[in-house]
Design a protein around this motif. Structure first.
Motif, PDB file in Angstrom:
ATOM      1  N   GLU A   1       0.825  -1.204   0.000  1.00  0.00           N
ATOM      2  CA  GLU A   1       0.000   0.000   0.000  1.00  0.00           C
ATOM      3  C   GLU A   1       0.864   1.261   0.000  1.00  0.00           C
ATOM      4  O   GLU A   1       0.620   2.207  -0.760  1.00  0.00           O
ATOM      5  CB  GLU A   1      -0.917  -0.018   1.230  1.00  0.00           C
ATOM      6  CG  GLU A   1      -2.084   0.934   1.114  1.00  0.00           C
ATOM      7  CD  GLU A   1      -2.948   0.920   2.392  1.00  0.00           C
ATOM      8  OE1 GLU A   1      -3.087  -0.167   2.997  1.00  0.00           O
ATOM      9  OE2 GLU A   1      -3.447   1.995   2.760  1.00  0.00           O
TER      10      GLU A   1
ATOM     11  N   ARG B   1       2.451   1.728  -3.361  1.00  0.00           N
ATOM     12  CA  ARG B   1       1.544   2.266  -4.380  1.00  0.00           C
ATOM     13  C   ARG B   1       1.410   3.787  -4.235  1.00  0.00           C
ATOM     14  O   ARG B   1       1.448   4.524  -5.216  1.00  0.00           O
ATOM     15  CB  ARG B   1       0.180   1.588  -4.283  1.00  0.00           C
ATOM     16  CG  ARG B   1      -0.693   1.881  -5.496  1.00  0.00           C
ATOM     17  CD  ARG B   1      -2.064   1.208  -5.400  1.00  0.00           C
ATOM     18  NE  ARG B   1      -1.959  -0.219  -5.158  1.00  0.00           N
ATOM     19  CZ  ARG B   1      -2.568  -0.866  -4.126  1.00  0.00           C
ATOM     20  NH1 ARG B   1      -3.332  -0.206  -3.286  1.00  0.00           N
ATOM     21  NH2 ARG B   1      -2.423  -2.169  -3.982  1.00  0.00           N
ATOM     22  N   MET B   2       1.300   4.240  -2.977  1.00  0.00           N
ATOM     23  CA  MET B   2       1.214   5.693  -2.770  1.00  0.00           C
ATOM     24  C   MET B   2       2.484   6.381  -3.295  1.00  0.00           C
ATOM     25  O   MET B   2       2.424   7.434  -3.926  1.00  0.00           O
ATOM     26  CB  MET B   2       1.039   6.025  -1.293  1.00  0.00           C
ATOM     27  CG  MET B   2       0.994   7.536  -1.075  1.00  0.00           C
ATOM     28  SD  MET B   2       1.532   8.111   0.559  1.00  0.00           S
ATOM     29  CE  MET B   2       3.092   7.337   0.796  1.00  0.00           C
ATOM     30  N   CYS B   3       3.627   5.775  -3.019  1.00  0.00           N
ATOM     31  CA  CYS B   3       4.887   6.379  -3.478  1.00  0.00           C
ATOM     32  C   CYS B   3       4.926   6.462  -4.999  1.00  0.00           C
ATOM     33  O   CYS B   3       5.349   7.474  -5.568  1.00  0.00           O
ATOM     34  CB  CYS B   3       6.076   5.579  -2.952  1.00  0.00           C
ATOM     35  SG  CYS B   3       6.258   5.701  -1.158  1.00  0.00           S
TER      36      CYS B   3
ATOM     37  N   VAL C   1       1.394   8.811  -6.070  1.00  0.00           N
ATOM     38  CA  VAL C   1       1.164  10.161  -5.529  1.00  0.00           C
ATOM     39  C   VAL C   1       2.468  10.954  -5.372  1.00  0.00           C
ATOM     40  O   VAL C   1       2.547  12.103  -5.786  1.00  0.00           O
ATOM     41  CB  VAL C   1       0.419  10.096  -4.175  1.00  0.00           C
ATOM     42  CG1 VAL C   1       0.129  11.510  -3.669  1.00  0.00           C
ATOM     43  CG2 VAL C   1      -0.864   9.284  -4.303  1.00  0.00           C
TER      44      VAL C   1
ATOM     45  N   ALA D   1      -1.675  12.576   1.569  1.00  0.00           N
ATOM     46  CA  ALA D   1      -1.667  11.132   1.312  1.00  0.00           C
ATOM     47  C   ALA D   1      -0.782  10.412   2.334  1.00  0.00           C
ATOM     48  O   ALA D   1      -1.113   9.315   2.807  1.00  0.00           O
ATOM     49  CB  ALA D   1      -1.169  10.863  -0.111  1.00  0.00           C
TER      50      ALA D   1
ATOM     51  N   GLY E   1      -2.560   8.014   5.053  1.00  0.00           N
ATOM     52  CA  GLY E   1      -2.160   6.610   4.975  1.00  0.00           C
ATOM     53  C   GLY E   1      -1.643   6.083   6.308  1.00  0.00           C
ATOM     54  O   GLY E   1      -1.428   4.882   6.475  1.00  0.00           O
TER      55      GLY E   1
END
Lengths: 567, 567
Positions: free
Chosen positions: B43, B46-48, B51, B83, B87
């Motif tokens: 997770e 994916r943000m890295c 976003v 984000a 998170g």
């Protein structure tokens, strides 16, 4: 930016380490007496200290810019350039017939290095012109020589070199620029060139572009390339710049450093050009220019190293911090002292290599001797790659000496490290230099390498009574390098290429140790201390590098492209 | 900027190299099941990728700026920060009582590294807050904890650390900021602090400054320093930010890189502060924060190395040039392949060291065991200095892979090398890390070092049937390092300081080889190929470094300050 020209160090190197007396003993360079050389260095040094060094920060903070198609240079660069031109520093080694001083390249190398320490971005301009002068001297027709050389040598006009195109970087043979013969014997040049250093300026009367292009029907690759002189303003028969040629600066690159040097994208739209050298023989002339420039770029790295060292030392002497003994400044801390001494020892080693390379070039020019020629050819890629690697490493250490202040642009420490970064890339990346060393420069079966190692071993033997430990370390390193060299020349090209970079670096390490040892034998106690630092602490690096060399390409491709990309 | 989170690699390291299972076997970290850890990494990764990575260039091209006393951050940073906060990535390892996830520092280290790869300038913000959270957890009163921790952990508020003053850089004990007791039990904080990373922003509700200052009459040096919480807006009892405190951003530094991170000069003019920890006990609390941050900064270096590697590989795979075989791109050239493989092998080694350090920290937290504690203490300066040295070296190689394009800012290659430069300086320069290693971390007579070497030797022995050559090389290197370590602990402090940097690097080299060997024993063919590259080509560097170590301070001061300054 306080800068002091290391004139005493050049003199010591000339007299006791690189053997300038061999050069001045030839007819060709008989005029370069020790007194004259010292006067030249002193005068050039003063200009670098007083005129150029104050411009260094301007170049960074007020980059060259393109305004309505015209390049505007950084504040003060026009005056700086004038001082270089009027001092005669463009044409130190150029032919006296056309106004040059006719002095050895060894002297030019020292002067160029000082100018690079003082203001790298501006120094790149005359360095380019020097390369063009040499290319014209060797390859141009008498007419072109008579028209261009006096103006270039006096600095009234500047010169550039135009090789690279977007699809043709290191692979020059892929270039596409066209040259179409005209009825009047000239050529119409069309194409786009990129990365043109000092592609234009607002302080010289003319800018002369040497452009690589293809004649109609020329074969593909490097054998179908010709060289053309394409001036910004077309000179009349008296050398007066007249009509504007059909070429222009499209844009300037936004670079990591060297902001004072405009790096142009050039567009040629049927511009009038004159062929230099024979049809399809452009690469030979360009190589003359690039060979010269390679040593010059190595000198840029060394010059920046010297500047960054002086800058960091001044900071360290001034900065009080912690419980330092002695002067109370951070220079007393062991780790800061180690960094500074390493910077000095490393810069000196690279300088000795570059000047030794320059002596070999001068001896080749003066005597045509094949041994000197092979030596110059072997040392050139080392001087370029090692000199610029040293420039990068020393300037990075300079930032580190500054601590937090090093990361803040106002101190100027960071600028050295940003400016010098390109020197490891242009005029052939350092990887390409290393490949040249292990391929073309070893087609002699390692003879040139062996001759250099013989010399180091002879020095070590003559030092064994006075400086036994240092002599032994240098002797051992030279013999290890010899064994690895013998092994390397017996390998396939692919194996050599895979370890070219560590091999070049190991060779430079050992060469540097040889020169330091020679200096220790001839010099005073501080010089011995510097040599000892290098030989005891920095020379040992060669062992790890040579262990790497012995791997060749073995296992290098075991990781597939998919493996490399796996995240 | 395409970036792919190396989640598979972290999982492999957790499961087969650094032994995360020891951590998750403790009561304290029992909740961190393999499935949960993988879900977290996926997770966060994916943000890295989606976003943060797209913000990387913005930070450089649109620096944070100060407008009428207010810091304006780079475009998109507000959304990126949101984000991160939403998170839960600020408080991964923070106390669940206050809203943290309570997960091992090992997991935080991996997530922080990914965020650093994607957007270093923004990642520095939560890294600072994480350090503040840990300092408060260990040293603050229950009242302060209840008020501040939930807000910091949720990311609603950000935290900074304020140590440095113009005259007090690495020598923190020289600081002069004052704290005067007030009738209401608070303190009036007055003084100027410099180099305050993320000293302000325009996306968090509050900014909480931990400030080192002196009480009236406090003794000189580090023993007279206390720590204070000084919020930008003074919270009411419910944690609602109210009145503006008397502190302000005076200016932002103009830096070489990390432009997206505002580095502030802060002025405190009698600002209201609350003491954290005991009177004159500020350094202990600050060390908690800095210790955490040191591993975090090491991870920044590794993160940038990973980003620069992926970026250079993508370029090399795409760029056609010369007569390359296979894919026809420059990645087929031996020297480019060597550079890329070195980047990957080096990044991996640094990552293994950092994660191994994180495991030791987690084991210390979970068990209080003195052996784990000593291991964590020994590995922390190595993880910081080597991780950031690797970040610098790999990003410089990334520029080199790009050739001329590397020097042009638009490609983004140069930004990695500029951004990462400060990581070798802040949180204690790498020289200071090395001095910590050879002094404080060797007060045990080399026991912690010896234990690590025992482990490497045990790995080498268990690999001797399967991978005899690699095992032998690692064994020999570990034993050479052990001999040198035994020698070093017997030397005076000055001798150790003089060679602290090469010693730390040699230790990291050998540690890296130990981890690569372990990975080779557990992994597939590509992993063996990577280990082989490292052990055969990079490990040999240790020999030259250890030869340097053996010199101690011998001859280091033979060059006087005048000699160093002679030009």
């Amino acid at each position: 930016m306080p800068y002091r020209a290391p004139v005493r160090d050049y003199s010591f190197l000339f007299d006791h380490v690189v053997g300038l007396e061999q050069v001045t003993a030839t007819d060709r360079f008989a005029e370069a007496t020790p007194d004259m050389v010292e006067a030249i260095l002193t005068e050039a040094g003063r200009m670098c200290e007083e005129v150029l060094a104050p411009l260094q920060r301007n170049g960074d903070t007020h980059p060259a810019r393109l305004e309505n198609g015209v390049v505007r240079t950084s504040p003060g660069f026009d005056e700086g350039y004038k001082a270089i031109a009027e001092g005669g520093w463009v044409g130190i080694s150029a032919d006296p017939e056309f106004g040059g001083m006719g002095l050895p390249m060894t002297v030019t190398t020292a002067v160029n290095e000082m100018m690079a320490s003082a203001c790298l971005a501006l120094q790149l301009n005359p360095l380019m012109t020097q390369g063009q002068i040499e290319a014209l001297e060797h390859h141009a027709s008498d007419e072109l020589k008579a028209l261009y050389l006096p103006k270039l040598i006096s600095g009234e006009w500047c010169g550039t070199m135009n090789l690279t195109e977007p699809q043709a970087g290191s692979d020059v043979g892929a270039l596409k620029a066209k040259a179409e013969p005209q009825d009047d014997g000239t050529y119409a040049i069309t194409g786009q060139k990129i990365y043109i250093s000092w592609g234009d300026n607002d302080f010289s009367e003319n800018v002369c572009h040497l452009v690589l292009a293809r004649l109609p029907g020329a074969v593909e690759g490097t054998k179908g390339i010709s060289l053309f002189m394409v001036p910004k303003f077309i000179p009349d028969a008296d050398g007066k710049p007249g009509e504007r040629n059909d070429l222009r600066v499209v844009s300037l690159e936004h670079k990591m450093g060297l902001h004072g040097s405009p790096t142009a994208v050039m567009e040629y739209s049927g511009a009038k050009g004159w062929m230099v050298g024979p049809e399809n023989g452009g690469m030979a002339a360009m190589f003359t220019m690039m060979n010269n420039a390679r040593l010059g770029v190595g000198g840029q790295g060394i010059g920046v190293a010297e500047g960054a060292y002086q800058h960091a030392l001044a900071y360290a002497l001034d900065r009080k911090q912690g419980r330092a003994g002695g002067s109370g400044s951070i220079v007393e801390h062991a780790d800061v002292r180690r960094m500074l001494t390493e910077m000095k020892a490393e810069t000196w080693a690279a300088r000795a290599i570059a000047l030794s390379c320059a002596v070999a070039i001068d001896m080749t020019t003066a005597t045509g001797d094949a041994g000197w020629k092979a030596r110059a050819a072997f040392l050139t890629p080392i001087a370029k790659a090692f000199g610029t690697d040293v420039g990068m490493a020393v300037s990075q250490t300079g930032v580190q000496v500054h601590g937090g202040m090093g990361f803040v642009e106002e101190t100027g420490a960071a600028q050295y490290s940003r400016d010098v970064r390109v020197t490891a890339i242009y005029e052939g990346t350092n990887g390409i230099q290393a490949m040249d060393l292990v391929a073309r420069k070893m087609m002699d079966g390692g003879e040139a390498a062996g001759a250099l190692l013989d010399e180091i071993v002879a020095d070590a033997k003559s030092a064994q009574d006075d400086l036994p430990d240092m002599a032994q370390a240098v002797f051992d390193a030279a013999e290890t390098l010899r064994e690895t060299t013998d092994w390397l020349v017996a390998q396939e090209l692919q194996d050599r290429f895979a370890v070219a970079v560590p091999y070049l670096r190991a060779f430079a390490r050992v060469l540097g140790a040889g020169f330091h040892l020679r200096a220790a034998m001839k010099g005073d106690d501080p010089r011995r201390a510097l040599a000892r630092f290098y030989i005891e602490r920095m020379l040992p690096e060669h062992a790890g590098l040579l262990a790497q060399v012995r791997q060749g390409a073995d296992g290098l491709y075991d990781l597939s492209l998919d493996d490399l990309a796996a995240a």
